[in-house]
Write a protein that holds these residues in place. Structure first.
Motif, PDB file in Angstrom:
ATOM      1  N   PHE A 102       0.857  -1.177   0.000  1.00 49.78           N
ATOM      2  CA  PHE A 102       0.000   0.000   0.000  1.00 49.78           C
ATOM      3  C   PHE A 102       0.897   1.232   0.000  1.00 49.78           C
ATOM      4  CE2 PHE A 102      -2.776   2.888   2.690  1.00 49.78           C
ATOM      5  CZ  PHE A 102      -3.709   3.130   1.698  1.00 49.78           C
ATOM      6  N   GLN A 151       0.335  11.586  -4.821  1.00 46.44           N
ATOM      7  CA  GLN A 151      -0.047  11.621  -3.401  1.00 46.44           C
ATOM      8  C   GLN A 151      -1.019  10.526  -2.999  1.00 46.44           C
ATOM      9  OE1 GLN A 151       1.426  13.531  -1.138  1.00 46.44           O
ATOM     10  NE2 GLN A 151       2.741  14.078  -2.858  1.00 46.44           N
ATOM     11  N   MET A 152      -1.669   9.908  -3.977  1.00 45.96           N
ATOM     12  CA  MET A 152      -2.664   8.884  -3.667  1.00 45.96           C
ATOM     13  C   MET A 152      -1.966   7.579  -3.294  1.00 45.96           C
ATOM     14  SD  MET A 152      -5.403   7.392  -6.361  1.00 45.96           S
ATOM     15  CE  MET A 152      -4.017   7.109  -7.441  1.00 45.96           C
ATOM     16  N   LYS A 153      -2.528   6.909  -2.263  1.00 45.73           N
ATOM     17  CA  LYS A 153      -2.018   5.577  -1.932  1.00 45.73           C
ATOM     18  C   LYS A 153      -2.955   4.536  -2.524  1.00 45.73           C
ATOM     19  CE  LYS A 153       0.582   5.995   2.364  1.00 45.73           C
ATOM     20  NZ  LYS A 153       0.635   5.496   3.750  1.00 45.73           N
ATOM     21  N   GLU A 154      -2.350   3.486  -3.058  1.00 38.63           N
ATOM     22  CA  GLU A 154      -3.120   2.379  -3.607  1.00 38.63           C
ATOM     23  C   GLU A 154      -2.380   1.081  -3.326  1.00 38.63           C
ATOM     24  OE1 GLU A 154      -5.671   2.576  -7.595  1.00 38.63           O
ATOM     25  OE2 GLU A 154      -3.823   3.712  -7.784  1.00 38.63           O
ATOM     26  N   ARG A 208      -8.881   8.153 -15.119  1.00 40.48           N
ATOM     27  CA  ARG A 208      -9.567   7.239 -14.187  1.00 40.48           C
ATOM     28  C   ARG A 208     -10.813   7.879 -13.591  1.00 40.48           C
ATOM     29  NH1 ARG A 208      -5.866   5.375  -9.437  1.00 40.48           N
ATOM     30  NH2 ARG A 208      -7.826   4.552  -8.669  1.00 40.48           N
ATOM     31  N   ILE A 209     -10.760   9.200 -13.405  1.00 42.67           N
ATOM     32  CA  ILE A 209     -11.950   9.883 -12.887  1.00 42.67           C
ATOM     33  C   ILE A 209     -13.055   9.832 -13.953  1.00 42.67           C
ATOM     34  CG2 ILE A 209     -12.843  12.136 -12.144  1.00 42.67           C
ATOM     35  CD1 ILE A 209      -9.976  12.572 -10.911  1.00 42.67           C
ATOM     36  N   SER A 234     -14.968   6.606 -13.815  1.00 44.59           N
ATOM     37  CA  SER A 234     -16.083   6.626 -12.853  1.00 44.59           C
ATOM     38  C   SER A 234     -17.300   7.306 -13.466  1.00 44.59           C
ATOM     39  CB  SER A 234     -15.672   7.377 -11.581  1.00 44.59           C
ATOM     40  OG  SER A 234     -14.812   6.602 -10.804  1.00 44.59           O
ATOM     41  N   VAL A 261     -13.640  15.857  -9.844  1.00 45.58           N
ATOM     42  CA  VAL A 261     -14.452  14.716  -9.403  1.00 45.58           C
ATOM     43  C   VAL A 261     -15.283  14.249 -10.600  1.00 45.58           C
ATOM     44  CG1 VAL A 261     -14.577  15.335  -6.953  1.00 45.58           C
ATOM     45  CG2 VAL A 261     -16.217  16.328  -8.552  1.00 45.58           C
ATOM     46  N   GLU A 278     -18.325  14.160 -11.245  1.00 42.64           N
ATOM     47  CA  GLU A 278     -19.417  15.054 -11.637  1.00 42.64           C
ATOM     48  C   GLU A 278     -18.937  16.131 -12.618  1.00 42.64           C
ATOM     49  OE1 GLU A 278     -18.799  13.907  -8.676  1.00 42.64           O
ATOM     50  OE2 GLU A 278     -20.625  13.457  -7.557  1.00 42.64           O
ATOM     51  N   ASN A 312      -5.444   6.017   6.441  1.00 45.18           N
ATOM     52  CA  ASN A 312      -4.458   5.024   6.024  1.00 45.18           C
ATOM     53  C   ASN A 312      -4.813   3.637   6.551  1.00 45.18           C
ATOM     54  OD1 ASN A 312      -1.832   5.472   4.597  1.00 45.18           O
ATOM     55  ND2 ASN A 312      -1.876   7.326   5.837  1.00 45.18           N
ATOM     56  N   ALA A 362      -7.822   2.080   4.776  1.00 47.82           N
ATOM     57  CA  ALA A 362      -7.491   1.618   3.431  1.00 47.82           C
ATOM     58  C   ALA A 362      -6.602   0.377   3.486  1.00 47.82           C
ATOM     59  CB  ALA A 362      -6.803   2.741   2.656  1.00 47.82           C
ATOM     60  N   THR A 403      -8.208   3.024  -2.405  1.00 48.31           N
ATOM     61  CA  THR A 403      -7.408   4.235  -2.628  1.00 48.31           C
ATOM     62  C   THR A 403      -7.523   5.106  -1.392  1.00 48.31           C
ATOM     63  OG1 THR A 403      -9.223   5.480  -3.635  1.00 48.31           O
ATOM     64  CG2 THR A 403      -7.787   4.279  -5.141  1.00 48.31           C
ATOM     65  N   TYR A 404      -6.465   5.825  -1.139  1.00 47.80           N
ATOM     66  CA  TYR A 404      -6.430   6.800  -0.034  1.00 47.80           C
ATOM     67  C   TYR A 404      -5.787   8.047  -0.590  1.00 47.80           C
ATOM     68  CZ  TYR A 404      -3.981   9.332   3.676  1.00 47.80           C
ATOM     69  OH  TYR A 404      -3.481  10.318   4.474  1.00 47.80           O
ATOM     70  N   ILE A 405      -6.416   9.176  -0.416  1.00 43.89           N
ATOM     71  CA  ILE A 405      -5.771  10.408  -0.879  1.00 43.89           C
ATOM     72  C   ILE A 405      -5.989  11.521   0.140  1.00 43.89           C
ATOM     73  CG2 ILE A 405      -7.719  11.178  -2.334  1.00 43.89           C
ATOM     74  CD1 ILE A 405      -5.547  12.163  -4.354  1.00 43.89           C
ATOM     75  N   PRO A 406      -4.891  12.103   0.598  1.00 38.52           N
ATOM     76  CA  PRO A 406      -5.028  13.258   1.472  1.00 38.52           C
ATOM     77  C   PRO A 406      -5.467  14.418   0.587  1.00 38.52           C
ATOM     78  CG  PRO A 406      -2.693  12.852   1.003  1.00 38.52           C
ATOM     79  CD  PRO A 406      -3.487  11.790   0.289  1.00 38.52           C
ATOM     80  N   TYR A 442      -5.674  18.069  -0.140  1.00 36.63           N
ATOM     81  CA  TYR A 442      -5.030  19.284   0.326  1.00 36.63           C
ATOM     82  C   TYR A 442      -5.341  20.390  -0.659  1.00 36.63           C
ATOM     83  CZ  TYR A 442      -1.637  17.510  -3.002  1.00 36.63           C
ATOM     84  OH  TYR A 442      -1.033  17.019  -4.114  1.00 36.63           O
ATOM     85  N   SER A 467     -12.405   7.064  -9.817  1.00 39.80           N
ATOM     86  CA  SER A 467     -11.980   8.286  -9.136  1.00 39.80           C
ATOM     87  C   SER A 467     -11.627   8.047  -7.673  1.00 39.80           C
ATOM     88  CB  SER A 467     -13.087   9.332  -9.208  1.00 39.80           C
ATOM     89  OG  SER A 467     -12.655  10.503  -8.556  1.00 39.80           O
ATOM     90  N   PRO A 468     -10.471   8.510  -7.246  1.00 49.20           N
ATOM     91  CA  PRO A 468     -10.118   8.457  -5.826  1.00 49.20           C
ATOM     92  C   PRO A 468     -10.622   9.689  -5.070  1.00 49.20           C
ATOM     93  CG  PRO A 468      -8.239   9.244  -7.074  1.00 49.20           C
ATOM     94  CD  PRO A 468      -9.360   9.027  -8.075  1.00 49.20           C
ATOM     95  N   ILE A 469     -11.180  10.640  -5.810  1.00 49.57           N
ATOM     96  CA  ILE A 469     -11.698  11.863  -5.186  1.00 49.57           C
ATOM     97  C   ILE A 469     -13.216  11.856  -5.329  1.00 49.57           C
ATOM     98  CG2 ILE A 469     -11.549  14.383  -5.115  1.00 49.57           C
ATOM     99  CD1 ILE A 469      -8.933  14.123  -6.680  1.00 49.57           C
ATOM    100  N   ARG A 519     -16.963  13.712  -4.463  1.00 50.00           N
ATOM    101  CA  ARG A 519     -17.671  14.916  -4.016  1.00 50.00           C
ATOM    102  C   ARG A 519     -18.783  14.555  -3.028  1.00 50.00           C
ATOM    103  NH1 ARG A 519     -19.095  18.972  -8.464  1.00 50.00           N
ATOM    104  NH2 ARG A 519     -16.918  19.474  -8.094  1.00 50.00           N
ATOM    105  N   ARG A 520     -19.574  13.507  -3.370  1.00 49.91           N
ATOM    106  CA  ARG A 520     -20.697  13.135  -2.504  1.00 49.91           C
ATOM    107  C   ARG A 520     -20.456  11.725  -1.958  1.00 49.91           C
ATOM    108  NH1 ARG A 520     -26.115  13.417  -4.059  1.00 49.91           N
ATOM    109  NH2 ARG A 520     -26.344  13.985  -1.873  1.00 49.91           N
TER     110      ARG A 520
END
Lengths: 355, 181, 256
Positions: free
Chosen positions: A9, A178-181, A262-263, A266, A340, A342, B22, B25, B36-39, B41, B63-65, B67-68
């Motif tokens: 991870f 910055q994303m962890k996977e 990838r977004i 989704s 995102v 949307e 962390n 996940a 997925t984990y994303i801080p 910022y 998507s790792p981000i 909105r809802r």
């Protein structure tokens, strides 16, 4: 290739760094800049253990020139940075392209122009795919969208840079970095650590001396060098990678790369759930650009919407690819905004309705 | 239906929201999910909140981000103001009731759980484990992964220097879970 | 005299390629090249030498020395040499730079390579002018010296004082040897060779960064005859750029 089943991870940055080590990268030259700091931090600890050398350079300019020196010796070497720092590296990148020196350069694209912000963006597409520095040259540009791809493509980058004796760029962004996977690390086999044996600097011991340079003053010499480079870029065109998702019956194909790719996936899933016939085309190699598969989709009568985290750059390549039969709409996600699904669904719906 | 849950975990900087993000996940990965984990910022860091987004799914994650989101762990008041309106209808909202007035919880629309994280952590002897209490409650309330996977992941997420605190962190996780029952 | 009686008493070093150089009459690059070549042979490192050339008149050094070489962008030779040494730690690596290259655009690279104690050597040829581009003001141009970009002469208040690089390099922790010599007389050329040897040995003995500054003539851009240019070194340059050893850890048997 042996896949170890164990998943780890890690941040995308660390995936790149681990991929480099697996690819026998022996020299890393870095300089701090957000959002790529985990790459030099990880390698400062791990590179010496692997018998290589880590140098924190005095500047991005110096780091890229150190890379030039190591690459001239035929050693697998890498530098990483983010947008403002990549601008500073362009001098050496141009020299490396002109001198045909292999090297891997990682850009975790952040917002711009200028100092911008430290968030994700795709404003460096032109810079990456059109050379970026002075003179006419190209880099092979690989755009991972997941941690696993970051690892895999970093390994591939080292093979490609030696295959073509041309710098290769890994183009990510702050999301990827910055994303962890969870990724599955694997160790490639049969790496040729001395792939540069026929041209690199090893000392003129019982052989003719070698010279690696980009200055060609003799009459006709520079034209000849440019012809050689052009031939190489032509050869590269056969090397394209891309992902198609739900394109088969799609009326509208979304074109997006990297994290936005990838977004967008989704968004496509969500729209499919609403019965909308949309698909995704995600270039993985940005140079060479996967023009032919795009054109094939265009010939099936599909429509196109390119979405990028910039004001419209890759859309030029999409339009060039399909220009004989179709065009592409474009929707920007402005750098500075966190994208995102949307943000993609809206423009796609609008585009579908505008039929 | 395939297991899928996304979460925004938010609080003050220093409340350990990144750590439990962390941990969640990592535990998801241990339980064979894609994660997925994303801080998150950028400008949002300036509002006095730190937050991260975690996605856990049996399917490939796009998507790792988010909105809802389909779940929340809210450790302080500014985070509640910011993220509660974004939570999808009927979804789990873990609220640190030690620091947040439960009057503000949108009980009509979403599934709110009052978890006095700091009070429970204080009783366990270390107020800094409030984050673990919240995560324990979250895992129990959502059922997305077994609590055991979380506890088993503690050594992978807590830095070696603090490994002596693993048993007490495990207790805090269990205490949070027990509160939900 | 018949050919049979001719006896060769002074040959070129084998590390030098037998071809005419592009340098102007009275230029000292040829002397500096020769000293370097002699030392590569005497230290028996020709086959393991990796040369980094810089931008300026000396860029073509790679055409004259029979060693592997790479061309660095302007000012970046110490960074490129750092990369070369990182990649091939068992080789002998040196860079050869002029004063515009090293003391202006490449100031950061030279200082940090020296400060890190990179096991490389740098030969610094200082002729107080940008030669290749046509005689513009350099960071080492002397006060009052006329160039194409300070036609009234360098002015202390306007352009600042000429930079004494060897003194600066000597002040850095990673430097094992830093010395300044001159190529204007047989005696000074002998000293120059001694200094270059020391700078090279610092790398071979793993002591640290080696640096030699060589005061040199550029008759063409100084608009002087070679003889007058040679005299200028003693009359104008040496008083401002004092000769000597500014740091030598080998004397103490130390390393950096």
């Amino acid at each position: 290739m042996t896949k170890q089943p164990e998943r780890i991870f890690v941040k995308g940055n660390e995936a790149v760094a681990r991929g480099a080590l697996a690819a026998h990268c022996k020299c890393f030259f870095g300089y701090p800049i957000t959002p790529q700091n985990e790459i030099p931090e990880f390698l400062s600890a791990e590179m010496p253990k692997a018998g290589g050398r880590f140098v924190q350079a005095e500047s991005e300019v110096a780091a890229a020139n150190m890379l030039l020196g190591a690459g001239a010796c035929g050693i697998r070497a890498m530098t990483s940075s983010s947008s403002p720092g990549i601008s500073l590296k362009q001098e050496a990148i141009s020299y490396m392209a002109g001198s045909e020196i292999p090297a891997v350069i990682v850009n975790m694209n952040r917002g711009g122009p200028g100092l911008g912000d430290i968030g994700p963006a795709q404003g460096d597409y032109y810079q990456s795919t059109r050379g970026g520095g002075h003179g006419d040259y190209r880099l092979l540009v690989l755009a991972p969208s997941t941690g696993q791809e970051a690892y895999d493509l970093t390994i591939k980058a080292f093979d490609l840079t030696f295959k073509y004796r041309n710098p290769v760029m890994i183009l990510g962004d702050a999301i990827l970095g910055q994303m962890k996977e969870a990724i599955i690390p694997w160790q490639p086999e049969n790496i040729d650590d001395e792939a540069g044996r026929d041209w690199s600097l090893t000392g003129a011991d019982k052989r003719e001396k070698r010279l690696i340079k980009s200055l060609f003053l003799e009459e006709g010499a520079l034209a000849e060098q440019n012809r050689t480079l052009q031939t190489k870029y032509d050869d590269m065109q056969s090397y394209v990678e891309y992902e198609e998702f739900e394109t088969e019956d799609a009326e509208l194909v979304v074109c997006a790369y990297g994290s936005i790719g990838r977004i967008a996936k989704s968004a496509v899933r969500s729209l499919r759930a609403q019965g909308k016939k949309v698909g995704l085309f995600r270039p993985i190699t940005l140079y060479p650009f996967p023009s032919e598969p795009l054109l094939a989709l265009a010939r099936q009568g599909k429509r196109f919407l390119t979405i990028e985290h910039n004001l419209g750059q890759m859309v030029d390549d999409v339009r060039l690819a399909i220009r004989t039969v179709a065009d592409s709409e474009f929707a920007p996600i402005f750098p500075g905004n966190l994208p995102v699904p949307e943000d993609i669904e809206g423009p796609v719906l609008k585009c579908l309705e505008g039929k | 239906m395939a297991r899928h849950l996304d979460a925004i975990i938010a609080g003050f900087g220093g409340q350990g929201v990144m750590l439990i993000g962390n941990l969640l996940a990592y535990a998801g990965m241990k339980d064979n999910l894609n994660v997925t984990y994303i801080p998150v910022y950028g400008p949002e860091m300036r509002g006095g909140t730190a937050n991260c987004t975690v996605v856990l799914s049996e399917e490939e994650i796009g998507s790792p981000i988010i909105r809802r989101p389909t779940s929340l762990i809210i450790m302080n008041r500014p985070s509640l103001d910011k993220f509660q309106p974004r939570l999808q209808d009927g979804c789990v909202n873990i609220i640190n009731s030690s620091l947040i007035d439960m009057e503000l919880a949108d009980k009509e629309r979403v599934e709110c759980h009052a978890v006095p994280c700091n009070d429970i952590a204080d009783k366990l002897g270390n107020t800094r484990m409030a984050n673990m209490v919240a995560l324990g409650a979250y895992v129990q309330a959502t059922g997305i992964i077994p609590l055991k996977a979380v506890i088993d992941s503690l050594p992978n997420v807590i830095s070696a220097h603090y490994h002596k605190l693993i048993p007490s962190n495990a207790k805090a996780l269990e205490a949070g879970a027990e509160l939900i029952g | 005299m018949s050919e049979m009686n001719e006896k060769l008493v002074f040959d070129r070093p084998q590390a030098v390629i037998d071809r005419p150089t592009h340098y102007c009459p009275g230029c000292h690059h040829g002397v500096a090249h020769r000293l370097v070549a002699e030392l590569l042979e005497e230290l028996d490192v020709v086959e393991k030498t990796l040369l980094v050339t810089s931008i300026g008149c000396s860029v073509f050094l790679y055409n004259y020395l029979n060693v592997d070489a790479v061309e660095a962008p302007h000012g970046r030779a110490p960074a490129v040499a750092t990369g070369v040494k990182a990649a091939r730690n068992d080789k002998f690596v040196f860079a050869y730079q002029g004063d515009g290259d090293l003391a202006s655009i490449g100031m950061a690279e030279i200082l940090h390579a020296a400060n890190r104690g990179e096991r490389i050597a740098v030969v610094f040829v200082n002729n107080t002018v940008y030669g290749m581009t046509g005689g513009q003001m350099a960071p080492t141009t002397l006060i009052g010296q006329k160039t194409t970009t300070c036609p009234e002469g360098r002015c202390l208040e306007r352009e600042g004082a000429p930079i004494r690089m060897t003194e600066i390099i000597a002040g850095l922790g990673g430097t094992a040897f830093a010395g300044r010599a001159s190529l204007d007389s047989v005696k000074n050329i002998r000293t120059a060779k001694k200094y270059i040897r020391k700078a090279f040995q610092c790398q071979l003995e793993d002591r640290g960064f080696g640096f030699v500054e060589l005061l040199s003539a550029c008759p063409t851009n100084w608009k002087m005859t070679p003889l007058k240019a040679n005299e200028r070194i003693a009359d104008a340059m040496i008083p401002y750029f004092p000769l000597g050893v500014f740091k030598d850890v080998t004397e103490e048997g130390g390393e950096c």
